[in-house]
Motif scaffolding. Sequence first.
Motif, PDB file in Angstrom:
ATOM      1  N   PHE A   9       0.797  -1.211   0.000  1.00  0.00           N
ATOM      2  CA  PHE A   9       0.000   0.000   0.000  1.00  0.00           C
ATOM      3  C   PHE A   9       0.842   1.279   0.000  1.00  0.00           C
ATOM      4  O   PHE A   9       0.310   2.368   0.009  1.00  0.00           O
ATOM      5  CB  PHE A   9      -0.960   0.006   1.198  1.00  0.00           C
ATOM      6  N   GLN A  10       2.160   1.136   0.005  1.00  0.00           N
ATOM      7  CA  GLN A  10       2.982   2.339  -0.043  1.00  0.00           C
ATOM      8  C   GLN A  10       3.020   2.865  -1.474  1.00  0.00           C
ATOM      9  O   GLN A  10       2.759   2.156  -2.425  1.00  0.00           O
ATOM     10  CB  GLN A  10       4.386   2.063   0.468  1.00  0.00           C
ATOM     11  N   ASP A  11       3.346   4.121  -1.606  1.00  0.00           N
ATOM     12  CA  ASP A  11       3.381   4.746  -2.915  1.00  0.00           C
ATOM     13  C   ASP A  11       4.510   4.189  -3.754  1.00  0.00           C
ATOM     14  O   ASP A  11       5.602   3.921  -3.273  1.00  0.00           O
ATOM     15  CB  ASP A  11       3.564   6.267  -2.788  1.00  0.00           C
ATOM     16  N   THR A  12       4.225   4.037  -5.036  1.00  0.00           N
ATOM     17  CA  THR A  12       5.210   3.568  -6.000  1.00  0.00           C
ATOM     18  C   THR A  12       5.289   4.608  -7.103  1.00  0.00           C
ATOM     19  O   THR A  12       4.275   5.094  -7.585  1.00  0.00           O
ATOM     20  CB  THR A  12       4.779   2.217  -6.606  1.00  0.00           C
ATOM     21  N   ASN A  13       6.493   4.953  -7.499  1.00  0.00           N
ATOM     22  CA  ASN A  13       6.659   5.934  -8.561  1.00  0.00           C
ATOM     23  C   ASN A  13       6.516   5.256  -9.912  1.00  0.00           C
ATOM     24  O   ASN A  13       7.170   4.267 -10.196  1.00  0.00           O
ATOM     25  CB  ASN A  13       8.028   6.608  -8.467  1.00  0.00           C
ATOM     26  N   VAL A  14       5.630   5.796 -10.745  1.00  0.00           N
ATOM     27  CA  VAL A  14       5.402   5.278 -12.083  1.00  0.00           C
ATOM     28  C   VAL A  14       5.757   6.382 -13.065  1.00  0.00           C
ATOM     29  O   VAL A  14       5.237   7.490 -12.976  1.00  0.00           O
ATOM     30  CB  VAL A  14       3.925   4.853 -12.263  1.00  0.00           C
ATOM     31  N   GLU A  15       6.657   6.076 -13.996  1.00  0.00           N
ATOM     32  CA  GLU A  15       7.092   7.092 -14.951  1.00  0.00           C
ATOM     33  C   GLU A  15       6.163   7.075 -16.156  1.00  0.00           C
ATOM     34  O   GLU A  15       6.005   6.060 -16.835  1.00  0.00           O
ATOM     35  CB  GLU A  15       8.530   6.813 -15.387  1.00  0.00           C
ATOM     36  N   LEU A  16       5.519   8.195 -16.404  1.00  0.00           N
ATOM     37  CA  LEU A  16       4.637   8.356 -17.550  1.00  0.00           C
ATOM     38  C   LEU A  16       5.240   9.383 -18.498  1.00  0.00           C
ATOM     39  O   LEU A  16       6.280   9.973 -18.220  1.00  0.00           O
ATOM     40  CB  LEU A  16       3.247   8.807 -17.087  1.00  0.00           C
ATOM     41  N   GLU A  17       4.574   9.602 -19.633  1.00  0.00           N
ATOM     42  CA  GLU A  17       5.086  10.566 -20.606  1.00  0.00           C
ATOM     43  C   GLU A  17       5.166  11.968 -20.015  1.00  0.00           C
ATOM     44  O   GLU A  17       6.096  12.708 -20.277  1.00  0.00           O
ATOM     45  CB  GLU A  17       4.183  10.582 -21.847  1.00  0.00           C
ATOM     46  N   GLY A  18       4.190  12.335 -19.197  1.00  0.00           N
ATOM     47  CA  GLY A  18       4.144  13.671 -18.629  1.00  0.00           C
ATOM     48  C   GLY A  18       5.011  13.846 -17.400  1.00  0.00           C
ATOM     49  O   GLY A  18       5.149  14.947 -16.891  1.00  0.00           O
ATOM     50  N   GLY A  19       5.594  12.797 -16.896  1.00  0.00           N
ATOM     51  CA  GLY A  19       6.412  12.884 -15.692  1.00  0.00           C
ATOM     52  C   GLY A  19       6.254  11.644 -14.846  1.00  0.00           C
ATOM     53  O   GLY A  19       5.891  10.581 -15.328  1.00  0.00           O
ATOM     54  N   VAL A  20       6.519  11.780 -13.559  1.00  0.00           N
ATOM     55  CA  VAL A  20       6.451  10.652 -12.637  1.00  0.00           C
ATOM     56  C   VAL A  20       5.199  10.798 -11.787  1.00  0.00           C
ATOM     57  O   VAL A  20       4.953  11.840 -11.196  1.00  0.00           O
ATOM     58  CB  VAL A  20       7.706  10.597 -11.745  1.00  0.00           C
ATOM     59  N   GLU A  21       4.391   9.738 -11.746  1.00  0.00           N
ATOM     60  CA  GLU A  21       3.178   9.745 -10.945  1.00  0.00           C
ATOM     61  C   GLU A  21       3.331   8.717  -9.824  1.00  0.00           C
ATOM     62  O   GLU A  21       3.877   7.639 -10.025  1.00  0.00           O
ATOM     63  CB  GLU A  21       1.973   9.369 -11.812  1.00  0.00           C
ATOM     64  N   SER A  24      -0.296   3.883  -5.410  1.00  0.00           N
ATOM     65  CA  SER A  24      -0.263   2.792  -4.446  1.00  0.00           C
ATOM     66  C   SER A  24      -1.085   1.642  -5.031  1.00  0.00           C
ATOM     67  O   SER A  24      -1.764   1.794  -6.043  1.00  0.00           O
ATOM     68  CB  SER A  24      -0.847   3.239  -3.102  1.00  0.00           C
ATOM     69  N   LEU A  25      -1.032   0.489  -4.381  1.00  0.00           N
ATOM     70  CA  LEU A  25      -1.793  -0.658  -4.855  1.00  0.00           C
ATOM     71  C   LEU A  25      -3.282  -0.344  -4.850  1.00  0.00           C
ATOM     72  O   LEU A  25      -4.011  -0.713  -5.779  1.00  0.00           O
ATOM     73  CB  LEU A  25      -1.506  -1.888  -3.994  1.00  0.00           C
ATOM     74  N   LEU A  26      -3.729   0.363  -3.844  1.00  0.00           N
ATOM     75  CA  LEU A  26      -5.137   0.733  -3.767  1.00  0.00           C
ATOM     76  C   LEU A  26      -5.529   1.628  -4.936  1.00  0.00           C
ATOM     77  O   LEU A  26      -6.597   1.463  -5.529  1.00  0.00           O
ATOM     78  CB  LEU A  26      -5.426   1.418  -2.431  1.00  0.00           C
ATOM     79  N   ASP A  27      -4.666   2.579  -5.303  1.00  0.00           N
ATOM     80  CA  ASP A  27      -4.936   3.439  -6.458  1.00  0.00           C
ATOM     81  C   ASP A  27      -5.045   2.631  -7.739  1.00  0.00           C
ATOM     82  O   ASP A  27      -5.916   2.880  -8.572  1.00  0.00           O
ATOM     83  CB  ASP A  27      -3.829   4.486  -6.625  1.00  0.00           C
ATOM     84  N   ILE A  28      -4.166   1.659  -7.891  1.00  0.00           N
ATOM     85  CA  ILE A  28      -4.176   0.837  -9.099  1.00  0.00           C
ATOM     86  C   ILE A  28      -5.465   0.028  -9.183  1.00  0.00           C
ATOM     87  O   ILE A  28      -6.083  -0.083 -10.240  1.00  0.00           O
ATOM     88  CB  ILE A  28      -2.934  -0.077  -9.130  1.00  0.00           C
TER      89      ILE A  28
END
Length: 67
Positions: A9-21, A24-28
Amino acid sequence: MLLNVLLLFQDTNVELEGGVESLSLLDIVLKGGPLGIVIMAVLLVLSIVSLYVFIERYLTINRAAVV
């Protein structure tokens, strides 16, 4: 084991075209839409049922072994 669950449930950095978002697992799970939430709910219920069956069978076998 509990630590591993909490780390999901901790935040994970995901790199997208517009930047890094940060996700967390709950968000996904919530971004999966209504069907994703239903699938996760079914998996949760089935996990709880399987745990109940496992514990019940374990206790029954132990009681039968004592007699």
